[in-house]
Each structure stands twice: as structure tokens, then as C-alpha cells.
Design a protein around this motif. Structure first.
Motif, short mmCIF file in Angstrom:
data_model
loop_
_atom_site.label_atom_id
_atom_site.label_comp_id
_atom_site.label_asym_id
_atom_site.label_seq_id
_atom_site.Cartn_x
_atom_site.Cartn_y
_atom_site.Cartn_z
N SER A 30 -9.13 -7.70 -10.30
CA SER A 30 -8.92 -6.32 -10.78
C SER A 30 -7.45 -5.95 -10.74
O SER A 30 -6.94 -5.33 -11.66
CB SER A 30 -9.68 -5.28 -9.97
N CYS A 31 -6.76 -6.34 -9.64
CA CYS A 31 -5.35 -5.96 -9.53
C CYS A 31 -4.53 -6.65 -10.62
O CYS A 31 -3.67 -6.03 -11.25
CB CYS A 31 -4.81 -6.34 -8.16
N ARG A 34 -5.01 -5.09 -13.86
CA ARG A 34 -4.25 -3.84 -13.97
C ARG A 34 -2.79 -4.15 -14.29
O ARG A 34 -2.17 -3.49 -15.12
CB ARG A 34 -4.35 -3.05 -12.68
N LYS A 41 -5.71 3.99 1.01
CA LYS A 41 -6.63 3.06 0.37
C LYS A 41 -6.06 2.70 -0.99
O LYS A 41 -5.64 3.57 -1.74
CB LYS A 41 -7.99 3.72 0.22
N LEU A 42 -6.07 1.45 -1.27
CA LEU A 42 -5.64 1.03 -2.60
C LEU A 42 -6.79 1.30 -3.55
O LEU A 42 -7.96 1.08 -3.23
CB LEU A 42 -5.32 -0.45 -2.61
N ASN A 43 -6.42 1.77 -4.70
CA ASN A 43 -7.44 2.10 -5.67
C ASN A 43 -7.82 0.85 -6.47
O ASN A 43 -7.32 0.61 -7.55
CB ASN A 43 -6.89 3.21 -6.57
N VAL A 44 -8.66 0.05 -5.84
CA VAL A 44 -9.07 -1.19 -6.51
C VAL A 44 -10.53 -1.03 -6.92
O VAL A 44 -11.37 -0.70 -6.08
CB VAL A 44 -8.93 -2.39 -5.56
N PRO A 45 -10.84 -1.24 -8.18
CA PRO A 45 -12.23 -1.08 -8.63
C PRO A 45 -13.17 -2.06 -7.92
O PRO A 45 -12.80 -3.19 -7.62
CB PRO A 45 -12.18 -1.35 -10.12
N ALA A 90 -11.20 -8.56 -6.04
CA ALA A 90 -10.11 -7.58 -5.93
C ALA A 90 -8.86 -8.13 -6.59
O ALA A 90 -8.15 -7.40 -7.30
CB ALA A 90 -9.85 -7.27 -4.47
N ALA A 101 2.57 1.61 -3.33
CA ALA A 101 1.71 2.03 -4.44
C ALA A 101 1.60 3.54 -4.53
O ALA A 101 1.26 4.08 -5.58
CB ALA A 101 0.33 1.41 -4.28
N GLN A 102 1.90 4.25 -3.42
CA GLN A 102 1.83 5.71 -3.47
C GLN A 102 2.91 6.27 -4.38
O GLN A 102 2.71 7.26 -5.04
CB GLN A 102 2.03 6.30 -2.06
N LYS A 159 0.84 -1.20 0.00
CA LYS A 159 0.00 0.00 0.00
C LYS A 159 0.87 1.24 0.00
O LYS A 159 0.62 2.18 -0.74
CB LYS A 159 -0.87 0.01 1.26
N TRP A 192 1.38 -4.56 -8.82
CA TRP A 192 -0.05 -4.91 -8.89
C TRP A 192 -0.24 -6.41 -8.95
O TRP A 192 -1.22 -6.94 -8.42
CB TRP A 192 -0.71 -4.20 -10.06
#
Lengths: 448, 584
Positions: free
Chosen positions: A301-302, A305, B423-427, A298, A273-274, A270, A283
Motif C-alpha cells: 500500500s505504501c 501510494r 498512526k500512519l495512514n496505511v490502508p 502494508a 509524515a505529519q 512517522k 512513502w
């Protein structure tokens, strides 16, 4: 250089200060006529200003001033040429910058800095041979300087002459004790002698403790040598100095993930990822953390990506196939596994995944071919999970005998692992229609 | 920037914004500002050497309180300004020393008081002196000097020679004749690059007599007595100094610290010069605090050394540094270093305050700060005066209750928010995805079968088209195939490109091979024969191969193109190349 006192006590006072003397009326610096004392305004009058503007990053002003100086001296101001070269190099116009440095060299062939910059430009233009020759001639001009030897070392590395490179870089380290040389030397050693590389990295870390990059590289080297604890320590050090260093975080996260601690890994990712929002590896790993926590949507989706960011990454494709298998989306699983296999046709787990997906899609002929191909790739080596799955598959398509034979082989390969035995027995006894796979396929994880 | 409330920040702000004027357009440099009590009335004034836009003219501007108090036009562009006390008079009026070119102009009471000129260098190459001594005409002289220039380089000639060489040819004769005193003209005027001062007898009194110390473009360091305006000492330096600081007492002992243009940090005393560090980037400024030397580099790092040459620490700066200054806060016995930084996005700029390697405080500034000075101003003891790159002046006063290092970091430097906040940007899962998933689960076999059928259909179609193309093409003719070849590179590694084009309308070539025929003792080639993919009409295909010359003779390579029979051939001449790759 000697710092001898050249005591120069002027015998007589130049002026008697009884009568204040008026400063001269302002003369424009452009006029360079014969002055009262018969001296000329030197060309280098404004060099200090050029230098100051350059180091302060006011490059537009600096270029304007340098152009004025060059116009005034018909291009003969050495330092203006030099500064133009430096600025153009920063702007990425290497060839133009080389032209300016060549001009400097013409103006003062005895100045080592000029030759050094010419050499550096050649190096940046991908001409290590020429750079090497220039560095050689620069070394002849004066006493050895760390930056010359450092440049020389980098040229040798580029040319693959590693021994000479090591020699030059060692001398650069001895002369300059700079971080760059230490790291270049460590990187060079890492190619052939990891032990010496580690020693070199340790010295660099001790001398320049505040740079996280060195510590990260040291950690990576330890990790490659399977010294996990030391690697952890090094990454920890890096994070002390930069709590959000992406490479260290990613490496630590991957390690936690490998040790089945997806929660811890996820906290690292986390943060990471910033700073690194467009890394497909990151990802992919985040996706597999969610997978470990059974958050399949989830995870998908990751991973999607990750694939969007790096469409040809076979590991992410394989992982996506695996997750789809778990969500019972066999068609998607088949497609992703097949895509992954096209990128890496020798990866046995992909074939196994493909086989299981095909079997679930009632294409048993293809599934069997996939199994057989996987077994062929594995040769005679131990492949308990592959054989176990194959046995179950054979059993389901009604080939009892072959199934039992494969099951036996699987048991032998797994050294009679009770868990596997139980699973196999359950599969043989229950005879469900299209049961879940019992694969123990490991997720593929990437590192930095 | 982030979740910090601005109110808490302001509450803890240790500075009071006393004055700010953005319309002054003060174009200055950190070396050209000073604070001094110019009239001995316990009201300290700000002295700024302000340049015009082209840096050809400059003025000395004096600020008192919030207004400009005086202005003096300077005779040249100042490279440094230094105030000093030079007498023992009861009213302590400081002199303002302005270094400009080879001169130091001294002002007292805002009036010109004295001008000192650094003696010109008379080190001239003996050859050059000889040339000038010969009684020859301009053409000959120019020719001799041109030769010398090739040998020594233009920069190392004396200014007179440089001037002569730069003149138009028809003006040279006149130039040589008008210059009667040839010997004088060979001397080189120098330029002062940086200047500072050192107390001469005592450090206790701030207003005691001092010496000026300055470095010149000729890599010399001078100590100037400002009572008699005589040079006390002269040293050679290992390079041209860009920043200068000095510690100690002139009559006892002192250490000169300076950075050179190529990025080295030196210390120097009467006996020896020592290189403390040689950086990979040049320094943007130098600060001396007691025994510690701090310098910021162009590569966004801040380093600290002791005066003895021991490295203490280094930190990475958050932005690109422009200048740095010492902020000694006596009331807190805290010595800060202020670094002005700008950021790559050009939107924000900050002043960062470091105590040791620790970042204590920061101020966001609307424009990047170009020059900082801290000290007594007006009646106040501690004022932070900043001048921005766009010329606005800001004066901040230190609060008496000021505290540093109580966590008042500017938003930009705030630590990353705690993990729970990220927060992770997960759809999220959408309805469409759910529907698709359900459909896939229910009708997996149908979907798969459909796909398989389409895949097979595509395969069949491709095969049919291929077959059609094969059947409809006639036997090819020589003239329907076009070959061009070219050689790229200077040698010894060359690339041969063979372009094949099918000029016919209907036919396609299927199994063409390109073969290179060459002399094995001259060339080496990795793949002398290459398969050509099917050539459909109008398509141009490029076949590339690498060739290495092993002998320095010109030779030729024959290119043959055939399938069952020879279709085409071509000769390529390869010229002799000079550098030869030894066989590895």
C-alpha cells in the motif's frame, strides 16, 4: 553616517507658555493650500502610516491608503509607489511591481533602494543580465551595501559566472553578516569546492544556530562526501531546533534504514509524515521499512501510494516489483519491473527481477534474454548474485554445463563466499520445480 | 486544538479576563496607546488615539475602568502618543503629547495645552533656489523646474516646486504671482514618524520630568525640552526611523535605538551612530528591556541584541507578527515579550509570550491583536490591554498566583504527540485484494499468457493500420503540403518554427526532412536538418530549431523540405539584431 551633534539651542523660546495656545483647528490632509507660515503640506505626510500598515501585513488597508496618496499627489508620492511595488511583489505580480519601482526611480534617481528594487524585480523576472546592470548602477550611487552585493552575487550565480559570484557574495558576507549571504555563499561553494562549502556552512551554523535549514544542508553536504558521522551530527542539530523538520527526519530515517534498523527509521518517518504527507520518497521508504519487517501488504500500500504521488519514479516501481516477487504475485512483479525498466533501462537489478519474474511465469525464452541483457550491461565486472541466479536458471531449464560454468564464475566473483556457495549447492541439489528466487537484491532507497 | 483538555489550560491560565468589548471599533496603532494616571488619583487610565476608517480623522479616547471617560477630537492623524511629566507641582498631572504631522499637540486635563511645531527644513538645492529667485514668468519657471526634476528627481524638489509642477497649466501663473515670499515656500515641512520619552534627571521616580524624543521624515532626531518647549538636541539619522526606543538619562548618558524602513537596526548616542544589524526584512516593532533590544521582523523572526550591539539569539515565530510589547512582571522578576501573531489560514491568531528565546505562554485570541500595552490600569498593578484589528478592547489582569513556564502551552504549540500515538495512514488489506492475490497466485501463467497475447495482438493491429495507411496513400503533390514559418525572439538567440501541414485527404508523408540553409558567418545553428515524423492528413507538425546571430546584419535563412525530391522551400528574413552573443 556621521552622528555629529548638531546642537541647536534655540536662542529664544518660541512661545511663552503663560498663555496656553490652542491647537489649530483640524485641517483635512487633502487640502494642501498655502499655510499660515507659507509652507506646503509635504507629499510624504502619511509615509509612516503606509510603512506601518505594510510591515504589519495589513496589505489591503495599505493599498487603499497608497491609492489615496497617489491620487492626491497625481502619482508623485515616491513612498506610496514603493510600498505598492513591495505589496504587488508579495502578491506575485512582479511585472506590475516593477512598473511601480521604475516610477519610484524616476521620482528619485539618487535613492539606492529604488534601483535595488528595480534590479531585484528584473532578477525575479528571470533577467539576470539586466538585474546585473541595475545592481552595478546602484553600487555607483552610494557606499557598498550587503544587499546589493548579495543580489549581485545571485545574478552571477544565475549567469554561471561563479568566480565573480563568489567574490560578490564574500563581500556581502563581510559587510552584512546575514544568514542569507552565508547560505548563498555556502551553496555556491558546494558546487565546486565542498571543503570551503563546509567551512562556510559551519560559520553560518555558528552565527545563526537556530536555523535548521542551514544544518540540514550542511548534513547533506557531509553525507555526499561520505562523512556519515558529521552528517548525523548536523541533522541532529537541525532536529534540536525543530524536532519535526521533515528533511532532517527523512535523511536520518534513510540512514537508519540503510543500516538495517527499520523500526528506528519508521519512527522517524512517522513524525515526518505529519508534515510531509505527499512525498513519494517518504512513502517509498516507509514501504521498504514495512518490507524489511515482512509486512508485505502494508509495504505494497505504501509503495502504491508513492507511485500514485510520483508515477514515473522508477525506484518505487522497482521496489513494488520486488515486494510482489516476495508475495509470489509474479504477474504484478513482472509489470512493475517492466515499467521501472522503461524508465531506467540500464538498472541491472531491475533486469534480474524481470528475468526471475519471467522465469516464474514459465516464459523462459524472455527470461533468458533478460539475463543476457543484464550480463551485457554488467560487462565483465563482478556480479555474483546475477551470475548465481543465472546459473540456477540455466540448471532449471536443463543446461547443466552452462549452469556449472556460471556458478563457477559466480563463486569467483563472490570470492568463495561460503553463504553463497551453500545456497548454490542447495539449489543445484534440491531441484525443486519452481523454487523461490535466491536473489539478494538490495532494496533501493531514496533520500531527500 | 489537539488532545489537550481545555480545563487544565484554564486552570493554569495566569490571566483573569476582566473586561472585553467588541463593539468599540477602536482603530488604532501600537504607537498610539498609553497608560497614565491622568488625575493623580492612583487610578490609571487608558489613552487611545483612535482613527477613523480612512485615517484622515482621529480622536483621543480615554478609558477609565470599563467605560469611556473622555474624548477629544484631534486636529490630525496621530503618529505617536506619549505621556510625560513636565513640572514639579504637587499634583502630578501628566501631559499627553500627540505627534501629528510636524506638530506635537500637548493636552493636560484633556484640554489643549500647547502646540509645538518642528522647524521646517530649509535645505533646498541651490539650483532650485536660483531658479525661484529669477524673475521669470510661470511658463519659463515651469520649464526650468521640469529640467531640474529630470536631474534631481521629483521627490528632491521643494514642496513649492512640486506644487507648481502638479498644478494645471492655467493656474500656474496665478500661483507664481500670489506667492510673494518665495524664499519661505521653499522650506519643507516635515512629519514626525515616531516618538518616545527619556527621563531627564532621574530614573527612580516614574513621575519625574522627562524629555520627548522624536524622529522625523527628514531623517532627523530631536530632543525636546517639555518645560520650555525648546529643542535641546538635533541629530542626523542614517535613514528614516520606523521605530524608536531610548535608554538612559538625558543629563548623564543615553542610547537611542531605532530601526529604519529598509530594515536596519541602529544605536546612537551623542558621539556616534552604529548599525547593529541589517535585516532582510523590515522590523515590525522594537522593545527595550534593560540592556536587551528585541525586535520582530516581517519574515516571522524574533531577534535579540544587547545595547552594545552583540547578537544574543533569534527564534522563528510560529505566525506572522503584527506587533510586540514588553511585559515586565515585577512580582516574578520576569521580563516577557508579548508578540501578537496571525496565521496564514486567517482563522486563528495568538498572543505569544517569550522570555528570552523561550516560549513561555500563549493566549488564543478570536481576532488578531493590533496593539498591546501592559502596565498599571485602574487600581490594578498589572493589566494586559489588547486592542484587536477589528477594534475590540480586551483587558486581562494578572493573577497574583500566576506562574509562567509550567508547561501551559496552547494546543497549537504543543509538541508533536509522542511517537507511539502517531498512526500512519496505511490502508488495511481488503477482501478484494486477498481474492485477487489468490487468483494471481493460482493462475499466474494464464494471466501472463493472456496479457502477452493481447499485447501481441495490439502490436499486430498497429502494424496493420500503419501498412494500410502507407498503401492507400498516393504519391503526394506539392500543393497538398503547406508550410508556414515564423521567427520568435529579439535576438541574438532566435527560435525558428516551421509548421508543416498535410492538406490532402488521403495521403500521408513519411520521410520528410526539413533543412535550414544559411550563411555560416552570420548564424550559428545546432541542428540545421530535422526529421519530420509521419504527416497524416490534416495534422500540423511543428519543427523548431534554435539559431544564434553572430553578426549584426540582416540576412535570410532558406528552409527546404524534401523526401526523395525537393518538395517546398521558403525564405525567412531575419532582421539585424543589436546585441550580439559573443561566441563561447
Amino acid at each position: 553616517m556621521s552622528g555629529d551633534v548638531v546642537a541647536n539651542h534655540y536662542a529664544g523660546r518660541p512661545q511663552t507658555s503663560s498663555r496656553p495656545r490652542e491647537p489649530e483647528t483640524p485641517t483635512s490632509t487633502g487640502a494642501r493650500g498655502l499655510s499660515v507660515h507659507g509652507e506646503f503640506e509635504p507629499l510624504e505626510t502619511n509615509n509612516w502610516l503606509l510603512h506601518l500598515k505594510y510591515v504589519r501585513g495589513e496589505h489591503e488597508t495599505c493599498k487603499r491608503l497608497a491609492h489615496t496618496e497617489l491620487a492626491k499627489s497625481q502619482g508623485h508620492n515616491e513612498y506610496a509607489n514603493y510600498v505598492m511595488g513591495l505589496i504587488l511583489r508579495i502578491e506575485g505580480r512582479i511585472q506590475e511591481s516593477l512598473d511601480f519601482f521604475n516610477k519610484c526611480r524616476q521620482l528619485d534617481p539618487s535613492n539606492v533602494d529604488n534601483v535595488k528594487q528595480v534590479a531585484r524585480s528584473h532578477f525575479l523576472l528571470g533577467r539576470p543580465e539586466q538585474a546585473l546592470a541595475e545592481y552595478g548602477s546602484a553600487l555607483k550611487l552610494g557606499p557598498p551595501d550587503w544587499s546589493l552585493l548579495h543580489g549581485l552575487g545571485l545574478c552571477y550565480v544565475q549567469l554561471g559566472r561563479l568566480e565573480e559570484a563568489a567574490e560578490a557574495l564574500t563581500r556581502a558576507v563581510e559587510l552584512g553578516r546575514t544568514e542569507e549571504s552565508h547560505r548563498a555563499l555556502a551553496r555556491l561553494h558546494a558546487r565546486s569546492e565542498p571543503g570551503r562549502a563546509i567551512a562556510a556552512y559551519r560559520t553560518a551554523c555558528a552565527l545563526f544556530p537556530s536555523n535548521p535549514e542551514t544544518a540540514v544542508e550542511l548534513g547533506q553536504l557531509h553525507f555526499e562526501m561520505a562523512e556519515t558521522q558529521q552528517a548525523f551530527d548536523a541533522w541532529g542539530t537541525a532536529l534540536c531546533h525543530d524536532p519535526a523538520h521533515p528533511a532532517a527526519l527523512l535523511a536520518l530515517g534513510a540512514e537508519f534504514q540503510r543500516n538495517d534498523e527499520p523500526e528506528v527509521a519508521l519512527t522517524k518517518y512517522k513524525l515526518c509524515a505529519q508534515r510531509l504527507p505527499e512525498s513519494s520518497f517518504l512513502w517509498n521508504n516507509i514501504g521498504m521499512c514495512f518490507f524489511a519487517k515482512k509486512k508485505f501488504v502494508a509495504a505494497i500500500s505504501c509503495l502504491k501510494r508513492a507511485i500514485y504521488l510520483a508515477p514515473l519514479d522508477w525506484k518505487a516501481l522497482y521496489n513494488l516489483g520486488l515486494v510482489h516477487m516476495h508475495t509470489h504475485q509474479f504477474v504484478s512483479a513482472f509489470h512493475f519491473a517492466s515499467a521501472s525498466m522503461k524508465r531506467n533501462p540500464l538498472h541491472v537489478p531491475t533486469l534480474l527481477l524481470l528475468a526471475l519474474a519471467l522465469h516464474s511465469l514459465a516464459d523462459d525464452t524472455s527470461a533468458r534474454r533478460a539475463f543476457e541483457q543484464a550480463l551485457r550491461l554488467r560487462g565483465d565486472s563482478d556480479a555474483p548474485e546475477l551470475r548465481a541466479n543465472f546459473a540456477v536458471f540455466l540448471k532449471r531449464i536443463g543446461q547443466e554445463e552452462a549452469a556449472r560454468a556460471q556458478a563457477e564464475l559466480a563463486m569467483v566473483a563472490a570470492a568463495r563466499d561460503p553463504q553463497l556457495e551453500q545456497l548454490l549447492r542447495a539449489a543445484f541439489d534440491a531441484q525443486p520445480e519452481r523454487p523461490e528466487d535466491i536473489s539478494q537484491i538490495r532494496a533501493e532507497e531514496d533520500e531527500v | 486544538m489537539s488532545g489537550f483538555s481545555s480545563r487544565t489550560l484554564q486552570f493554569q491560565q495566569p490571566w483573569i479576563d476582566a473586561f472585553s468589548d467588541s463593539n468599540l471599533a477602536l482603530n488604532t496603532l501600537p504607537s498610539c496607546i498609553a497608560l497614565a494616571d491622568l488625575q493623580d488619583d492612583a487610578d490609571s487610565k487608558l489613552i487611545v488615539g483612535a482613527f477613523d476608517e480612512t485615517y484622515t480623522d482621529a480622536k483621543l479616547k480615554i478609558f477609565k475602568g470599563t467605560t469611556q471617560y473622555g474624548e477629544v477630537k484631534l486636529p490630525g492623524t496621530p503618529s505617536a502618543i506619549q505621556t510625560f511629566y513636565s513640572d514639579l507641582n504637587k499634583t502630578k498631572i501628566p501631559g499627553i503629547g500627540v505627534a501629528s504631522g510636524p506638530n506635537i499637540y500637548v493636552y493636560k486635563n484633556l484640554r489643549p495645552y500647547f502646540k509645538f511645531t518642528v522647524p521646517p527644513q530649509s535645505e533646498v538645492n541651490s539650483l532650485e533656489a536660483d531658479i525661484w529667485q529669477q524673475k521669470c514668468d510661470a511658463t519659463q519657471l515651469t520649464k526650468l523646474l521640469e529640467d531640474l526634476k529630470m536631474e534631481l528627481g521629483f521627490t528632491n524638489l521643494s514642496p513649492a516646486s512640486q506644487k507648481l509642477l502638479l498644478l494645471e497649466p492655467h493656474l500656474r501663473e496665478q500661483f507664481v504671482q500670489t506667492r510673494g515670499q518665495l524664499a519661505l515656500g521653499l522650506r519643507r515641512k516635515t512629519t514626525i514618524t515616531c516618538m518616545t520619552s527619556i527621563p531627564k534627571y532621574s530614573t527612580d521616580d516614574e513621575k519625574s520630568i522627562s524629555c520627548l524624543v522624536f524622529a522625523t521624515e527628514c531623517a532627523k532626531l530631536y530632543f525636546l525640552d517639555i518645560q520650555a518647549f525648546t529643542i535641546l538636541n538635533e541629530f542626523s539619522m542614517p535613514g528614516i526611523a520606523s521605530h524608536l526606543a531610548i535608554s538612559g538619562l538625558y543629563v548623564v548618558s543615553y542610547v537611542v535605538i531605532f530601526t529604519t524602513r529598509n530594515g536596519c537596526l541602529y544605536t546612537m548616542n551623542e558621539k556616534k551612530t552604529e548599525c547593529i544589524a541589517s535585516f532582510s526584512a523590515p522590523s515590525i516593532g522594537l522593545v527595550l528591556q534593560g540592556d536587551f533590544i528585541m525586535t520582530a521582523l516581517m519574515d516571522s523572526t524574533l531577534h535579540c541584541f544587547t545595547i552594545q550591539g552583540m547578537k544574543q539569539w533569534s527564534v522563528e515565530l510560529p505566525g506572522i507578527p503584527i506587533t510586540l510589547a514588553s511585559i515586565p512582571i515585577m512580582s516574578l522578576s520576569l521580563k516577557l515579550v508579548a508578540v501578537s501573531c496571525r496565521f496564514r489560514d486567517e482563522k486563528t491568531s495568538h498572543l505569544f509570550f517569550y522570555s528570552g528565546p523561550q516560549l513561555m505562554h500563549s493566549i488564543a485570541t478570536p481576532q488578531p491583536v493590533s496593539a498591546i500595552i501592559f502596565g498599571p490600569y485602574g487600581q490594578g498593578e498589572s493589566a494586559l490591554i489588547t486592542i484587536s484589528t477589528r477594534g475590540s478592547l480586551n483587558i486581562r489582569l494578572l493573577k497574583r498566583t500566576a506562574q509562567f513556564g509550567c508547561g501551559e502551552r496552547a494546543g497549537i504549540l504543543a509538541l508533536p504527540p509522542p511517537n507511539s500515538q502517531i498512526k500512519l495512514n496505511v490502508p488495511k488489506k481488503s477482501k478484494l485484494l486477498v481474492e485477487q492475490t489468490i487468483r494471481e497466485r493460482e493462475q499466474k501463467i494464464e494471466i501472463y499468457e493472456q496479457w502477452k497475447r493481447s499485447w501481441l495482438h495490439l502490436n499486430v493491429m498497429t502494424c496493420e493500420e500503419y501498412l494500410k495507411a502507407l498503401q492507400s496513400s498516393a504519391v503526394s503533390q506539392n500543393n497538398s503540403l503547406k508550410l508556414t514559418a515564423q521567427v520568435l525572439g529579439l535576438g541574438p538567440h532566435l527560435k525558428i518554427q516551421v509548421f508543416l501541414q498535410n492538406l490532402s485527404k488521403k495521403e500521408a508523408f513519411t520521410s520528410l526532412t526539413v533543412v535550414f540553409h544559411y550563411n555560416k558567418s552570420v548564424f550559428k545553428m545546432d541542428s540545421p536538418s530535422r526529421q519530420v515524423p509521419m504527416l497524416v492528413p490534416n495534422y500540423e507538425c511543428c519543427v523548431e530549431s534554435y539559431i544564434v546571430c553572430e553578426m549584426s546584419v540582416s540576412s535570410n535563412v532558406t528552409v527546404l523540405v524534401f523526401d526523395e525530391q525537393l518538395r517546398l522551400s521558403a525564405f525567412i528574413n531575419i532582421p539585424a539584431c543589436n546585441c550580439i552573443c559573443s561566441s563561447q
